[in-house]
Design a protein around this motif. Structure first.
Motif, PDB file in Angstrom:
ATOM      1  N   GLN A   1      32.826  19.344   5.232  1.00 51.06           N
ATOM      2  CA  GLN A   1      31.860  19.183   6.243  1.00 51.06           C
ATOM      3  C   GLN A   1      32.660  18.396   7.214  1.00 51.06           C
ATOM      4  OE1 GLN A   1      28.911  16.115   6.445  1.00 51.06           O
ATOM      5  NE2 GLN A   1      27.389  17.736   6.147  1.00 51.06           N
ATOM      6  N   SER A   2      33.242  17.121   7.095  1.00 50.27           N
ATOM      7  CA  SER A   2      33.876  16.210   7.965  1.00 50.27           C
ATOM      8  C   SER A   2      34.928  17.064   8.868  1.00 50.27           C
ATOM      9  CB  SER A   2      34.345  15.193   7.312  1.00 50.27           C
ATOM     10  OG  SER A   2      35.376  15.455   6.515  1.00 50.27           O
TER      11      SER A   2
ATOM     12  N   TYR B   1      34.091  27.992   8.595  1.00 48.76           N
ATOM     13  CA  TYR B   1      33.609  27.211   7.423  1.00 48.76           C
ATOM     14  C   TYR B   1      32.058  27.703   7.021  1.00 48.76           C
ATOM     15  CZ  TYR B   1      36.821  23.691   8.851  1.00 48.76           C
ATOM     16  OH  TYR B   1      38.110  23.326   8.980  1.00 48.76           O
TER      17      TYR B   1
ATOM     18  N   LEU C   1      29.615  26.309   4.478  1.00 48.11           N
ATOM     19  CA  LEU C   1      28.553  25.363   5.127  1.00 48.11           C
ATOM     20  C   LEU C   1      27.307  26.194   5.484  1.00 48.11           C
ATOM     21  CD1 LEU C   1      30.932  22.827   6.741  1.00 48.11           C
ATOM     22  CD2 LEU C   1      29.822  22.525   4.571  1.00 48.11           C
TER      23      LEU C   1
ATOM     24  N   ASP D   1      24.232  24.109   5.219  1.00 53.95           N
ATOM     25  CA  ASP D   1      24.424  22.776   5.487  1.00 53.95           C
ATOM     26  C   ASP D   1      23.786  22.600   6.573  1.00 53.95           C
ATOM     27  OD1 ASP D   1      25.551  20.294   6.608  1.00 53.95           O
ATOM     28  OD2 ASP D   1      26.906  20.333   4.911  1.00 53.95           O
TER      29      ASP D   1
ATOM     30  N   PHE E   1      25.508  20.465   9.414  1.00 56.15           N
ATOM     31  CA  PHE E   1      26.532  21.488  10.224  1.00 56.15           C
ATOM     32  C   PHE E   1      25.985  22.309  11.133  1.00 56.15           C
ATOM     33  CE2 PHE E   1      29.335  25.181   9.991  1.00 56.15           C
ATOM     34  CZ  PHE E   1      30.364  24.865  10.868  1.00 56.15           C
TER      35      PHE E   1
END
Length: 360
Positions: free
Chosen positions: A40-41, A63, A67, A70, A73
């Motif tokens: 995520q980062s 991603y 993600l 998420d 995100f």
């Protein structure tokens, strides 16, 4: 024997060293695990350094597998795209590859409060019919919205005439606006109280009481240009908006002291013949009778025209003519969908079709 004992002693002497090495290795792996950048980062960092729509799209697809669900995100992706000040076409492209955002309904009801409501010859019990349609709309809106949370569903009932919009009409109209966008963090069930039901029903009855005493013409062309253009909402990257407009009218577009937009009188022979032949739109266009287009974007709007009822003088032809006029008018303004309901003998038929329009 002595050599074996020496070897065993050496092994015992090294055992603490082995334990220390193992501990340091485990500790190092632990520190690496908690300090290494998460997926995520890394994705967030790449979003920060994205400078155009294509960059953001590449980060999303890179991603997406990890993600997709998420929320942070997804939020940051939409936020970044919004900061790029994209045009409408580019926003629609992004909506094509992003997960669909929550959907809200923007419901606008515009009843024709002209002399049609007191025309007992052509429209007997029209006020009663209109109120039934409006109550059906309200119930359908409640059913559509009440099980959701944190939506921006909205319903308003508005009037077409600028004079009606003033004074008492304006006060009543203010009580016929129901906006759930400020009802956050709570179930929509808590919004739809018995007091809200009473507010809607009493305001509708008061509106028709005032209109009965002072009916005016219904200038829908003016209404679209002046008022509806401000009520229509566009979908965003954060929210999908469906605009639905319900027009309650007999179908004859005749503003007070103005020529009719649905021009029939004076062209009865040509238009009545066109209904029999099946080329009504061609005749309307040939005689340049088309309702003038309004400069408004209705591409994300569905329209329902209901209670359409031809007059005695229509001789069984006017309904098809009126339907052609309205459909042609709205299609030239890129309306997403146009539905047309004639005045039915059984209210249950009207209720079913109105409910389907709002909830589907």
């Amino acid at each position: 024997m002595e050599n074996i004992q020496k070897k065993q002693k050496k092994k015992k002497d090294k055992k603490p060293l082995y334990i220390l090495v193992a501990f340091l290795l485990f500790f190092g792996l632990f520190i690496y695990a908690i300090t290494r950048p998460s997926t995520q980062s890394k994705a967030m960092k790449e979003l920060e350094t994205s400078f155009n729509k294509k960059d953001v799209e590449m980060v999303w697809y890179k991603y997406k597998a990890d993600l997709y669900q998420d929320e942070e995100f997804l939020y940051e992706t939409r936020k970044k795209l919004t900061e790029l000040n994209l045009n409408e076409e580019e926003i629609n492209e992004c909506r094509g590859w992003l997960p669909p955002p929550p959907t809200s309904i923007n419901l606008i009801i515009v009843p024709d409060l002209s002399r049609r409501i007191i025309d007992t010859l052509n429209n007997p019990n029209q006020i009663k019919n209109d109120i039934f349609v409006l109550e059906t709309i309200w119930k359908s809106f409640v059913e559509f919205s009440k099980l959701k949370q944190d939506t921006k569903d909205k319903l308003i009932v508005d009037v077409t005439d600028i004079d009606q919009a003033k004074g008492q009409f304006g006060e009543v109209a203010n009580n016929l606006q129901f906006d759930l966008s400020t009802h956050k963090g709570k179930s929509n069930r808590l919004f739809f109280t018995s007091e809200k039901n009473e507010q809607f029903e009493s305001s509708i009855k008061e509106m028709y009481k005032l209109a009965k005493d002072k009916p005016l013409g219904a200038d829908y062309r003016f209404y679209l240009r002046r008022y509806l253009v401000n009520y229509i909402k566009k979908p965003t990257l954060f929210e999908n908006i469906i605009n639905k407009v319900v027009i309650i009218t007999d179908g004859y577009l005749e503003a007070e002291n103005k020529p009719a937009d649905t021009k029939i009188y004076g062209f009865e022979k040509q238009l009545h013949n066109s209904v029999s032949i099946g080329n009504t739109l061609q005749v309307i266009t040939n005689y340049e009778l088309n309702i003038p287009k309004v400069d408004i974007d209705l591409s994300n709007t569905e329209v329902l025209i209901c209670e359409v009822n031809e007059r005695k003088a229509g001789k069984g032809f006017d309904f098809e003519i009126l339907k052609t006029y309205w459909e042609d008018w709205f299609k030239r303004m890129d309306v997403k969908k146009v539905s047309f309901i004639q005045r039915e003998q059984a209210n249950e038929i009207t209720a079913k079709r109105v409910t389907e329009f709002i909830t589907k």
